[in-house]
Design a protein around this motif. Structure first.
Motif, PDB file in Angstrom:
ATOM      1  N   PRO A   1       0.821  -1.215   0.000  1.00 29.79           N
ATOM      2  CA  PRO A   1       0.000   0.000   0.000  1.00 29.79           C
ATOM      3  C   PRO A   1       0.852   1.261   0.000  1.00 29.79           C
ATOM      4  CG  PRO A   1      -0.802  -1.540   1.633  1.00 29.79           C
ATOM      5  CD  PRO A   1       0.494  -2.080   1.128  1.00 29.79           C
ATOM      6  N   SER A   2       0.323   2.308  -0.670  1.00 28.72           N
ATOM      7  CA  SER A   2       1.108   3.524  -0.885  1.00 28.72           C
ATOM      8  C   SER A   2       1.602   4.129   0.423  1.00 28.72           C
ATOM      9  CB  SER A   2       0.280   4.539  -1.654  1.00 28.72           C
ATOM     10  OG  SER A   2      -0.995   4.639  -1.068  1.00 28.72           O
ATOM     11  N   ILE A   3       0.721   4.268   1.404  1.00 26.78           N
ATOM     12  CA  ILE A   3       1.140   4.955   2.632  1.00 26.78           C
ATOM     13  C   ILE A   3       2.278   4.176   3.292  1.00 26.78           C
ATOM     14  CG2 ILE A   3      -0.594   3.885   4.125  1.00 26.78           C
ATOM     15  CD1 ILE A   3      -0.790   6.471   5.652  1.00 26.78           C
ATOM     16  N   ALA A   4       2.242   2.835   3.168  1.00 30.26           N
ATOM     17  CA  ALA A   4       3.286   2.000   3.755  1.00 30.26           C
ATOM     18  C   ALA A   4       4.600   2.185   3.008  1.00 30.26           C
ATOM     19  CB  ALA A   4       2.858   0.539   3.725  1.00 30.26           C
ATOM     20  N   LEU A   5       4.512   2.224   1.668  1.00 25.04           N
ATOM     21  CA  LEU A   5       5.737   2.364   0.874  1.00 25.04           C
ATOM     22  C   LEU A   5       6.383   3.737   1.104  1.00 25.04           C
ATOM     23  CD1 LEU A   5       7.518   0.901  -1.139  1.00 25.04           C
ATOM     24  CD2 LEU A   5       6.206   1.898  -2.970  1.00 25.04           C
ATOM     25  N   PHE A   6       5.536   4.775   1.115  1.00 21.98           N
ATOM     26  CA  PHE A   6       6.050   6.113   1.412  1.00 21.98           C
ATOM     27  C   PHE A   6       6.792   6.074   2.747  1.00 21.98           C
ATOM     28  CE2 PHE A   6       2.626   7.567  -1.485  1.00 21.98           C
ATOM     29  CZ  PHE A   6       3.344   8.445  -2.267  1.00 21.98           C
ATOM     30  N   GLY A   7       6.155   5.427   3.741  1.00 21.13           N
ATOM     31  CA  GLY A   7       6.746   5.368   5.075  1.00 21.13           C
ATOM     32  C   GLY A   7       8.040   4.577   5.085  1.00 21.13           C
ATOM     33  N   LEU A   8       8.027   3.438   4.382  1.00 24.91           N
ATOM     34  CA  LEU A   8       9.206   2.565   4.415  1.00 24.91           C
ATOM     35  C   LEU A   8      10.413   3.216   3.754  1.00 24.91           C
ATOM     36  CD1 LEU A   8       7.709  -0.968   3.663  1.00 24.91           C
ATOM     37  CD2 LEU A   8       8.741  -0.156   5.781  1.00 24.91           C
ATOM     38  N   LEU A   9      10.160   4.124   2.788  1.00 21.04           N
ATOM     39  CA  LEU A   9      11.281   4.739   2.080  1.00 21.04           C
ATOM     40  C   LEU A   9      11.927   5.856   2.877  1.00 21.04           C
ATOM     41  CD1 LEU A   9       9.897   4.756  -1.540  1.00 21.04           C
ATOM     42  CD2 LEU A   9      11.836   3.471  -0.674  1.00 21.04           C
ATOM     43  N   ILE A  10      11.212   6.336   3.916  1.00 21.18           N
ATOM     44  CA  ILE A  10      11.762   7.445   4.690  1.00 21.18           C
ATOM     45  C   ILE A  10      13.089   7.040   5.337  1.00 21.18           C
ATOM     46  CG2 ILE A  10      11.414   8.906   6.709  1.00 21.18           C
ATOM     47  CD1 ILE A  10       8.500   8.963   6.116  1.00 21.18           C
ATOM     48  N   ALA A  11      13.086   5.843   5.962  1.00 20.91           N
ATOM     49  CA  ALA A  11      14.269   5.431   6.724  1.00 20.91           C
ATOM     50  C   ALA A  11      15.528   5.326   5.854  1.00 20.91           C
ATOM     51  CB  ALA A  11      13.988   4.133   7.455  1.00 20.91           C
ATOM     52  N   PRO A  12      15.501   4.549   4.759  1.00 20.63           N
ATOM     53  CA  PRO A  12      16.724   4.458   3.955  1.00 20.63           C
ATOM     54  C   PRO A  12      17.159   5.790   3.371  1.00 20.63           C
ATOM     55  CG  PRO A  12      14.916   3.203   2.950  1.00 20.63           C
ATOM     56  CD  PRO A  12      14.466   3.621   4.298  1.00 20.63           C
ATOM     57  N   LEU A  13      16.190   6.630   2.958  1.00 12.94           N
ATOM     58  CA  LEU A  13      16.582   7.914   2.368  1.00 12.94           C
ATOM     59  C   LEU A  13      17.188   8.833   3.415  1.00 12.94           C
ATOM     60  CD1 LEU A  13      13.810   8.605  -0.248  1.00 12.94           C
ATOM     61  CD2 LEU A  13      16.244   8.360  -0.651  1.00 12.94           C
ATOM     62  N   ALA A  14      16.649   8.778   4.642  1.00 11.75           N
ATOM     63  CA  ALA A  14      17.224   9.592   5.712  1.00 11.75           C
ATOM     64  C   ALA A  14      18.665   9.149   5.962  1.00 11.75           C
ATOM     65  CB  ALA A  14      16.396   9.452   6.986  1.00 11.75           C
ATOM     66  N   TRP A  15      18.881   7.836   5.920  1.00 14.03           N
ATOM     67  CA  TRP A  15      20.221   7.309   6.134  1.00 14.03           C
ATOM     68  C   TRP A  15      21.165   7.778   5.033  1.00 14.03           C
ATOM     69  CZ3 TRP A  15      23.842   4.231   3.720  1.00 14.03           C
ATOM     70  CH2 TRP A  15      24.880   3.752   4.556  1.00 14.03           C
ATOM     71  N   VAL A  16      20.706   7.686   3.769  1.00 15.32           N
ATOM     72  CA  VAL A  16      21.529   8.121   2.636  1.00 15.32           C
ATOM     73  C   VAL A  16      21.866   9.594   2.774  1.00 15.32           C
ATOM     74  CG1 VAL A  16      21.541   8.540   0.152  1.00 15.32           C
ATOM     75  CG2 VAL A  16      20.691   6.367   1.053  1.00 15.32           C
ATOM     76  N   ALA A  17      20.843  10.407   3.106  1.00 18.46           N
ATOM     77  CA  ALA A  17      21.062  11.848   3.215  1.00 18.46           C
ATOM     78  C   ALA A  17      22.085  12.163   4.291  1.00 18.46           C
ATOM     79  CB  ALA A  17      19.734  12.547   3.522  1.00 18.46           C
ATOM     80  N   ALA A  18      22.066  11.367   5.383  1.00 17.69           N
ATOM     81  CA  ALA A  18      22.963  11.657   6.493  1.00 17.69           C
ATOM     82  C   ALA A  18      24.378  11.137   6.244  1.00 17.69           C
ATOM     83  CB  ALA A  18      22.408  11.068   7.780  1.00 17.69           C
ATOM     84  N   ASN A  19      24.506  10.063   5.445  1.00 14.21           N
ATOM     85  CA  ASN A  19      25.799   9.389   5.357  1.00 14.21           C
ATOM     86  C   ASN A  19      26.515   9.481   4.017  1.00 14.21           C
ATOM     87  OD1 ASN A  19      26.092   8.045   8.059  1.00 14.21           O
ATOM     88  ND2 ASN A  19      24.059   7.332   7.457  1.00 14.21           N
ATOM     89  N   VAL A  20      25.774   9.762   2.940  1.00 13.59           N
ATOM     90  CA  VAL A  20      26.450   9.870   1.647  1.00 13.59           C
ATOM     91  C   VAL A  20      26.763  11.332   1.405  1.00 13.59           C
ATOM     92  CG1 VAL A  20      26.244   9.510  -0.829  1.00 13.59           C
ATOM     93  CG2 VAL A  20      25.250   7.854   0.761  1.00 13.59           C
ATOM     94  N   PRO A  21      28.049  11.669   1.217  1.00 13.62           N
ATOM     95  CA  PRO A  21      28.391  13.073   1.019  1.00 13.62           C
ATOM     96  C   PRO A  21      27.731  13.610  -0.255  1.00 13.62           C
ATOM     97  CG  PRO A  21      30.361  11.641   1.035  1.00 13.62           C
ATOM     98  CD  PRO A  21      29.193  10.764   1.179  1.00 13.62           C
ATOM     99  N   GLY A  22      27.173  14.800  -0.167  1.00 11.43           N
ATOM    100  CA  GLY A  22      26.577  15.408  -1.345  1.00 11.43           C
ATOM    101  C   GLY A  22      25.126  15.040  -1.570  1.00 11.43           C
TER     102      GLY A  22
END
Lengths: 245, 394
Positions: free
Chosen positions: B232-253
């Protein structure tokens, strides 16, 4: 095929254990929290949220199936034929309507809570079932219809013994699509205070606690995939049964 | 399009049209129900006004008379084109009546009163809307005819909006208060829906072409995409938050180019993932549908694999691929509403704000453009698919 079975049973077991003893999994979700936030959603137990989520989906899909199949039968009989082109257009156009809009617009009529969610799920669930039932009932091969008529079947017998059984796999596919959409829309129902698993997701988004979001999202996804899979298996069984006679 | 529309000869039962009876009944009930709802401000309960109260004098009487005649005409069996004109004419009359009624009910200089259409108005719109829809489906318009009708209706709406006829209506009062953010969210909404579609085509089309001859990978890829589609969309939107937050915090740029756990990035990514399945599977279906004889002939002419793909297979698969684009675009326009829940913007912002404040006008301000956008996309792309497939058959 064997791998699939292992996967299915594994998912069901894992889901059951998680819902009964969510605390055992706290270590999985703890890294997603910040500043000592709780790792497991406890405002309402995840088990009770899951049960009410499934009950809402079940009730809405059952009602939508009954009404949609009834309507599809009505507009394909001589008495309702005049409404066939219109109903087809409405079913097509209705599917462009986003479920969120249906949900939000049901609130002023029914207030906050479970009722608007049920109504939105029911209304939105009608369309795929109706469209598939219509396709199934209108594409019975003419030779089959002729043969049934030649055997002296009445209109009613033809409907029950020929048209509906042949349309059954398509109707089930419609029910599957509706049920999966209903699971997703029920989750959004928590924005209008329905008691569903969406509650955990929304609580997580508001408090920026990713652990809550992940819990709700994972359980909802597992339910959707299991139901999609289960009805799909039923479709294949019915289809095979039809071919073998 | 596979035509299920076997021509239906209507059983001739007399000069009465059954749908017309329903339309007339809706019109009769609608004329006696409250036409508009007047509220002194956004929160207080309103007072209901009938059509004659909302439009005092000759105008109201004329409107009631014309609408009654139109409703009664629907009962008699007539040509579809005539019925379409009656339906559209009555809808236009209703649009003018509600606008003039709202302008008349608003005290001069008042900015806080809210006038919304009430039950009677909606029943009348439903009745004549059904009449118009039924005649359109009976007319069996050509693809270009349908697009033409859509453009005409859209132009009429634009004219009404530009003329200020509706500016006293509550939905447009809400719009006037946030005109800037409305257009910004509109832009975001379209960017989310179209951007994810473009990305899905850029990735999905080559992916489909690549896995088409490779049976094993093909099964795994389609199974995986189907599972994702089910989430379901709301679940997928939610599930993507965690990995993207991690990428934003740890991948330079990553953060510098706008990647973040919350906002447009997870929304765009989720919509892209949803779009992938229809694009890949319809590419496969389209390539499967290329007749073996065409492939043989192309090989016999000495075409390379690349030439065969571009000159034979892809043109033959085009209707199927376009159908996927239609499905994806309509689906994305609807799903983009949910992006607002994770701060991704779009029309959903107004919908969820409205739900939060129990301000229905605000919900409508978000929901109506979304539905209009999705519906127009469906009509236009359906027409394109039909034109392309027809050219194929010749």
């Amino acid at each position: 095929m064997k791998l699939g079975l292992v996967f299915r049973i594994g998912t069901i077991m894992l889901l059951a254990v998680f819902l009964l003893q969510p605390d055992w999994f706290a270590f999985v979700f703890a890294p997603m929290t910040k500043n000592g936030q709780p790792a497991i959603y406890v405002q309402n137990s995840l088990l009770s949220l899951t049960i009410s989520h499934l009950l809402i989906v079940f009730a809405a899909t059952l009602a939508a199936s009954a009404v949609a199949i009834g309507l599809a039968i009505a507009v394909t009989r001589p008495i309702g034929r005049e409404f066939l082109p219109l109903s087809r257009t409405i079913a097509n156009a209705g599917q462009t309507f986003p479920p969120v809009a249906v949900l939000a617009l049901a609130v002023p009529v029914l207030g906050f809570g479970t009722e608007p969610t049920l109504l939105a799920l029911f209304l939105y669930g009608l369309l795929p079932i109706f469209e598939n039932a219509l396709t199934g009932l209108t594409t019975v091969p003419p030779q089959v219809e002729e043969a049934a008529r030649g055997m002296g079947m009445t209109d009613r017998e033809r409907l029950w013994q020929v048209e509906l059984p042949l349309a059954l796999p398509l109707i089930l596919a419609g029910v599957r699509i509706s049920a999966v959409i209903a699971i997703a829309t029920a989750a959004i129902g928590s924005t209008v205070a329905a008691s569903t698993l969406g509650e955990a997701i929304i609580a997580g988004l508001i408090n920026s606690n990713l652990a809550f979001v992940a819990q709700g999202a994972l359980v909802i996804s597992a339910l959707a995939i299991l139901i999609h899979d289960g009805i799909g298996a039923l479709e294949r069984r019915v289809g095979r049964h039809l071919i073998q006679g | 399009m596979p035509t299920l529309d076997t021509p239906l000869t209507r059983p001739f039962t007399g000069p009465i049209d059954r749908l017309g009876v329903l339309v007339a009944a809706l019109v009769a009930v609608g004329l006696f129900s409250p036409f508009a709802l007047f509220r002194a401000n956004r929160i207080v309960p309103g007072t209901a006004q009938t059509l004659l109260e909302a439009l005092p004098g000759v105008g109201g009487l004329l409107a009631v008379a014309l609408l009654s005649v139109a409703g009664l005409t629907a009962v008699i069996r007539t040509r579809a084109s005539f019925r379409l004109m009656i339906g559209l004419g009555a809808l236009l009359l209703l649009a003018v009546a509600i606008g003039m009624g709202a302008n008349g009910l608003t005290p001069p200089g008042d900015k806080v009163s809210r006038i919304a259409p009430a039950m009677g108005f909606w029943l009348l719109v439903l009745g004549f809307g059904l009449l118009a829809t039924d005649s359109v489906s009976r007319l069996r318009l050509s693809p270009l005819g349908r697009v033409g009708l859509l453009v005409a209706v859209a132009a009429a709406m634009a004219l009404i909006l530009a003329s200020g006829l509706w500016s006293s209506l509550s939905v447009l009062r809400e719009y006037a208060n946030r005109a800037d953010s409305f257009w910004r969210e509109a832009g975001t909404h379209v960017a989310l829906a179209v951007g994810s579609l473009v990305a899905a085509v850029i990735i999905g089309l080559p992916l489909g072409i690549f896995i088409h001859p490779r049976r094993r990978i093909r099964g795994w890829v389609s199974r995986g995409l189907t599972v994702i589609q089910t989430v379901p969309s709301i679940a997928l939107f939610g599930l993507l938050i965690a990995p993207l937050a991690w990428v934003a915090a740890n991948v330079p740029g990553a953060a510098a180019i706008g990647l973040a756990g919350i906002g447009a990035a997870p929304a765009l990514l989720a919509l892209f993932v949803y779009s992938l399945m229809p694009v890949v599977s319809n590419t496969l279906v389209g390539l499967d549908g290329v007749p073996a004889a065409s492939n043989e002939a192309a090989r016999g002419m000495g075409m390379t694999d690349g030439q065969r793909l571009v000159q034979v297979q892809l043109p033959l698969a085009l209707p199927s691929i376009l159908t996927a684009i239609r499905i994806v675009l309509v689906q994305n326009i609807g799903l983009a509403t949910i992006a607002a829940l994770i701060g991704g913007g779009g029309f959903g912002v107004f919908v969820f704000q409205g739900v939060g404040q129990t301000a229905m006008d605000l919900v409508l301000l978000g929901a109506v453009p979304t539905v209009a956008l999705a519906f127009s996309a469906a009509v236009i792309l359906d027409a394109v698919v039909e034109l392309v497939s027809r050219k194929d058959q010749r």
